[in-house]
Design a protein around this motif. Sequence first.
Motif, PDB file in Angstrom:
ATOM      1  N   LYS A 175     -21.395 -12.583  29.158  1.00 52.73           N
ATOM      2  CA  LYS A 175     -21.701 -12.036  27.847  1.00 52.73           C
ATOM      3  C   LYS A 175     -22.566 -12.979  27.016  1.00 52.73           C
ATOM      4  O   LYS A 175     -23.004 -12.629  25.928  1.00 52.73           O
ATOM      5  CB  LYS A 175     -20.394 -11.760  27.097  1.00 52.73           C
ATOM      6  N   ALA A 176     -22.745 -14.154  27.516  1.00 54.16           N
ATOM      7  CA  ALA A 176     -23.501 -15.131  26.729  1.00 54.16           C
ATOM      8  C   ALA A 176     -24.934 -14.689  26.512  1.00 54.16           C
ATOM      9  O   ALA A 176     -25.564 -14.104  27.364  1.00 54.16           O
ATOM     10  CB  ALA A 176     -23.478 -16.497  27.430  1.00 54.16           C
ATOM     11  N   LYS A 177     -25.446 -15.012  25.325  1.00 53.88           N
ATOM     12  CA  LYS A 177     -26.816 -14.648  24.975  1.00 53.88           C
ATOM     13  C   LYS A 177     -27.678 -15.865  24.674  1.00 53.88           C
ATOM     14  O   LYS A 177     -28.870 -15.741  24.452  1.00 53.88           O
ATOM     15  CB  LYS A 177     -26.804 -13.729  23.750  1.00 53.88           C
ATOM     16  N   ASP A 178     -27.017 -17.030  24.654  1.00 52.77           N
ATOM     17  CA  ASP A 178     -27.767 -18.207  24.215  1.00 52.77           C
ATOM     18  C   ASP A 178     -28.097 -19.163  25.349  1.00 52.77           C
ATOM     19  O   ASP A 178     -28.427 -20.310  25.121  1.00 52.77           O
ATOM     20  CB  ASP A 178     -26.987 -18.970  23.140  1.00 52.77           C
ATOM     21  N   ILE A 179     -27.995 -18.694  26.605  1.00 50.28           N
ATOM     22  CA  ILE A 179     -28.353 -19.548  27.728  1.00 50.28           C
ATOM     23  C   ILE A 179     -29.842 -19.415  27.996  1.00 50.28           C
ATOM     24  O   ILE A 179     -30.330 -18.345  28.315  1.00 50.28           O
ATOM     25  CB  ILE A 179     -27.566 -19.144  28.994  1.00 50.28           C
ATOM     26  N   LYS A 235     -30.082 -34.902  32.531  1.00 51.06           N
ATOM     27  CA  LYS A 235     -29.440 -36.121  32.059  1.00 51.06           C
ATOM     28  C   LYS A 235     -28.187 -35.723  31.287  1.00 51.06           C
ATOM     29  O   LYS A 235     -28.161 -34.697  30.613  1.00 51.06           O
ATOM     30  CB  LYS A 235     -30.372 -36.906  31.147  1.00 51.06           C
ATOM     31  N   LEU A 236     -27.160 -36.556  31.361  1.00 46.54           N
ATOM     32  CA  LEU A 236     -25.893 -36.218  30.707  1.00 46.54           C
ATOM     33  C   LEU A 236     -26.071 -35.971  29.221  1.00 46.54           C
ATOM     34  O   LEU A 236     -25.517 -35.012  28.665  1.00 46.54           O
ATOM     35  CB  LEU A 236     -24.872 -37.337  30.937  1.00 46.54           C
ATOM     36  N   LYS A 237     -26.844 -36.813  28.554  1.00 47.47           N
ATOM     37  CA  LYS A 237     -27.009 -36.662  27.108  1.00 47.47           C
ATOM     38  C   LYS A 237     -27.692 -35.335  26.767  1.00 47.47           C
ATOM     39  O   LYS A 237     -27.387 -34.722  25.745  1.00 47.47           O
ATOM     40  CB  LYS A 237     -27.797 -37.826  26.528  1.00 47.47           C
ATOM     41  N   ASP A 238     -28.599 -34.875  27.647  1.00 49.34           N
ATOM     42  CA  ASP A 238     -29.293 -33.615  27.390  1.00 49.34           C
ATOM     43  C   ASP A 238     -28.398 -32.417  27.689  1.00 49.34           C
ATOM     44  O   ASP A 238     -28.432 -31.403  26.981  1.00 49.34           O
ATOM     45  CB  ASP A 238     -30.572 -33.537  28.225  1.00 49.34           C
ATOM     46  N   ILE A 239     -27.578 -32.522  28.732  1.00 48.17           N
ATOM     47  CA  ILE A 239     -26.609 -31.457  29.026  1.00 48.17           C
ATOM     48  C   ILE A 239     -25.620 -31.335  27.878  1.00 48.17           C
ATOM     49  O   ILE A 239     -25.310 -30.239  27.412  1.00 48.17           O
ATOM     50  CB  ILE A 239     -25.867 -31.749  30.343  1.00 48.17           C
ATOM     51  N   TYR A 240     -25.125 -32.486  27.419  1.00 55.43           N
ATOM     52  CA  TYR A 240     -24.171 -32.492  26.305  1.00 55.43           C
ATOM     53  C   TYR A 240     -24.761 -31.836  25.068  1.00 55.43           C
ATOM     54  O   TYR A 240     -24.095 -31.032  24.398  1.00 55.43           O
ATOM     55  CB  TYR A 240     -23.773 -33.933  26.013  1.00 55.43           C
ATOM     56  N   LYS A 241     -25.999 -32.156  24.783  1.00 57.10           N
ATOM     57  CA  LYS A 241     -26.648 -31.588  23.607  1.00 57.10           C
ATOM     58  C   LYS A 241     -26.800 -30.079  23.745  1.00 57.10           C
ATOM     59  O   LYS A 241     -26.562 -29.324  22.787  1.00 57.10           O
ATOM     60  CB  LYS A 241     -28.011 -32.237  23.391  1.00 57.10           C
ATOM     61  N   ARG A 242     -27.189 -29.596  24.930  1.00 56.30           N
ATOM     62  CA  ARG A 242     -27.363 -28.154  25.139  1.00 56.30           C
ATOM     63  C   ARG A 242     -26.034 -27.407  25.043  1.00 56.30           C
ATOM     64  O   ARG A 242     -25.967 -26.333  24.453  1.00 56.30           O
ATOM     65  CB  ARG A 242     -27.987 -27.872  26.513  1.00 56.30           C
ATOM     66  N   LEU A 243     -24.985 -27.973  25.630  1.00 56.49           N
ATOM     67  CA  LEU A 243     -23.713 -27.257  25.714  1.00 56.49           C
ATOM     68  C   LEU A 243     -22.914 -27.298  24.420  1.00 56.49           C
ATOM     69  O   LEU A 243     -22.185 -26.361  24.108  1.00 56.49           O
ATOM     70  CB  LEU A 243     -22.855 -27.813  26.849  1.00 56.49           C
ATOM     71  N   THR A 244     -23.014 -28.400  23.680  1.00 61.58           N
ATOM     72  CA  THR A 244     -22.190 -28.558  22.482  1.00 61.58           C
ATOM     73  C   THR A 244     -22.964 -28.394  21.182  1.00 61.58           C
ATOM     74  O   THR A 244     -22.346 -28.305  20.118  1.00 61.58           O
ATOM     75  CB  THR A 244     -21.522 -29.945  22.473  1.00 61.58           C
ATOM     76  N   SER A 245     -24.304 -28.394  21.277  1.00 60.64           N
ATOM     77  CA  SER A 245     -25.167 -28.348  20.091  1.00 60.64           C
ATOM     78  C   SER A 245     -24.970 -29.572  19.200  1.00 60.64           C
ATOM     79  O   SER A 245     -25.285 -29.538  18.008  1.00 60.64           O
ATOM     80  CB  SER A 245     -24.906 -27.061  19.278  1.00 60.64           C
ATOM     81  N   ASN A 246     -24.447 -30.647  19.774  1.00 58.22           N
ATOM     82  CA  ASN A 246     -24.268 -31.904  19.051  1.00 58.22           C
ATOM     83  C   ASN A 246     -25.225 -32.961  19.596  1.00 58.22           C
ATOM     84  O   ASN A 246     -25.510 -32.989  20.790  1.00 58.22           O
ATOM     85  CB  ASN A 246     -22.830 -32.409  19.190  1.00 58.22           C
ATOM     86  N   LYS A 247     -25.695 -33.808  18.722  1.00 51.42           N
ATOM     87  CA  LYS A 247     -26.572 -34.883  19.143  1.00 51.42           C
ATOM     88  C   LYS A 247     -25.740 -36.052  19.646  1.00 51.42           C
ATOM     89  O   LYS A 247     -24.865 -36.550  18.934  1.00 51.42           O
ATOM     90  CB  LYS A 247     -27.457 -35.338  17.975  1.00 51.42           C
ATOM     91  N   LEU A 261     -18.848 -36.287  29.140  1.00 51.23           N
ATOM     92  CA  LEU A 261     -18.679 -35.583  30.407  1.00 51.23           C
ATOM     93  C   LEU A 261     -17.507 -34.607  30.336  1.00 51.23           C
ATOM     94  O   LEU A 261     -17.594 -33.474  30.818  1.00 51.23           O
ATOM     95  CB  LEU A 261     -18.462 -36.610  31.522  1.00 51.23           C
ATOM     96  N   ILE A 262     -16.418 -35.037  29.730  1.00 51.62           N
ATOM     97  CA  ILE A 262     -15.254 -34.155  29.568  1.00 51.62           C
ATOM     98  C   ILE A 262     -15.611 -32.954  28.700  1.00 51.62           C
ATOM     99  O   ILE A 262     -15.257 -31.810  29.013  1.00 51.62           O
ATOM    100  CB  ILE A 262     -14.071 -34.927  28.947  1.00 51.62           C
ATOM    101  N   GLN A 263     -16.319 -33.201  27.598  1.00 58.40           N
ATOM    102  CA  GLN A 263     -16.716 -32.115  26.701  1.00 58.40           C
ATOM    103  C   GLN A 263     -17.573 -31.086  27.439  1.00 58.40           C
ATOM    104  O   GLN A 263     -17.422 -29.874  27.240  1.00 58.40           O
ATOM    105  CB  GLN A 263     -17.493 -32.677  25.509  1.00 58.40           C
ATOM    106  N   CYS A 264     -18.478 -31.539  28.289  1.00 59.12           N
ATOM    107  CA  CYS A 264     -19.335 -30.625  29.054  1.00 59.12           C
ATOM    108  C   CYS A 264     -18.514 -29.805  30.035  1.00 59.12           C
ATOM    109  O   CYS A 264     -18.725 -28.594  30.191  1.00 59.12           O
ATOM    110  CB  CYS A 264     -20.417 -31.398  29.796  1.00 59.12           C
ATOM    111  N   ALA A 265     -17.573 -30.472  30.722  1.00 59.33           N
ATOM    112  CA  ALA A 265     -16.725 -29.763  31.684  1.00 59.33           C
ATOM    113  C   ALA A 265     -15.874 -28.706  30.992  1.00 59.33           C
ATOM    114  O   ALA A 265     -15.678 -27.592  31.519  1.00 59.33           O
ATOM    115  CB  ALA A 265     -15.836 -30.755  32.422  1.00 59.33           C
TER     116      ALA A 265
END
Length: 298
Positions: A175-179, A235-247, A261-265
């Motif tokens: 159902k996601a629309k923001d990927i 890169k982990l920092k870029d995955i984290y930013k995409r998934l959480t919308s946090n810098k 890494l935990i937050q992304c998982a």
Amino acid sequence: MSVQREPIYNFAFIDLETTGFPSQKSTTRITELSISIVESKQLSLGIFPTVLDRINLCFNPCKFISPYATRISGLSNHLLQNQSRFSLNVVKTIDNFLNLHKKPICFVAHNGDRFDYPILRAEINNVKGTTFEDILCIDSLKCFRDLHVESNTSIASPSNEYFCREEVDGPFSKKAKDIPIEFSDGLDELLCKSVDEYEEFVQMQNIQKNNETTPQKRINSKKYYKSGKQRISFKLKDIYKRLTSNKPKNSHQAEVDVEYLIQCAIKYGDVFTRWANDNAKLFKDIPQMKPAFSKITV
């Protein structure tokens, strides 16, 4: 092909900081190690644990820490001069920590197959330690790459093995629309942490040199994966930013990177745990980093 085994009960998220980039002529040593334990059921539910067992250790590597490694991790030879070395007692400490938790336990490291696991294996072997015989491991870089592909194809292919369940919720459900539709094929094992950034730094120097001497054949310096006009980094920092919308802040500090890494998982939830159970392998089967360490005289 996955091996039939009991489902993973606990995940041990792990990150290392080191003296620099390993090469064929030079070894690298661990300066910091961080491990946090998270129950599989908590990840499946997308819940950040209220209680997080963790261990964080810093070491005197007895080797020069490169200026680049110091800049990204904040660790220097001066700061670590009074820390203990990586020893057999350290291996026993890690083993005892893991044994406090119910098994099966699975390590999770970003680019673990090419960086964290081989380096940790080499350090353990150097002190003649036992290599955690029953501990599993996965590489989150491969996991997030695969799940990114699956999330973008699940709508078009209802038979998708990870995203076909209706109960999958969160930003990676059908159902996601923001990927963003931005995946392309290509190797991504080197897009990670300090390894990636170090290689990119070296590559840029080589590009400048080659472009100055052979202008007729310019080199493409972009280390991203293209899909049309879009590109994506794993890169982990870029995955984290995409998934959480946090810098991300203070990346390349082991304890901080473990939390990212935990937050992304958690964002992938049950999809992450199913991928891990399908793809986990034994940590003891990971080849150690080469070349072998030279023996340090105490």
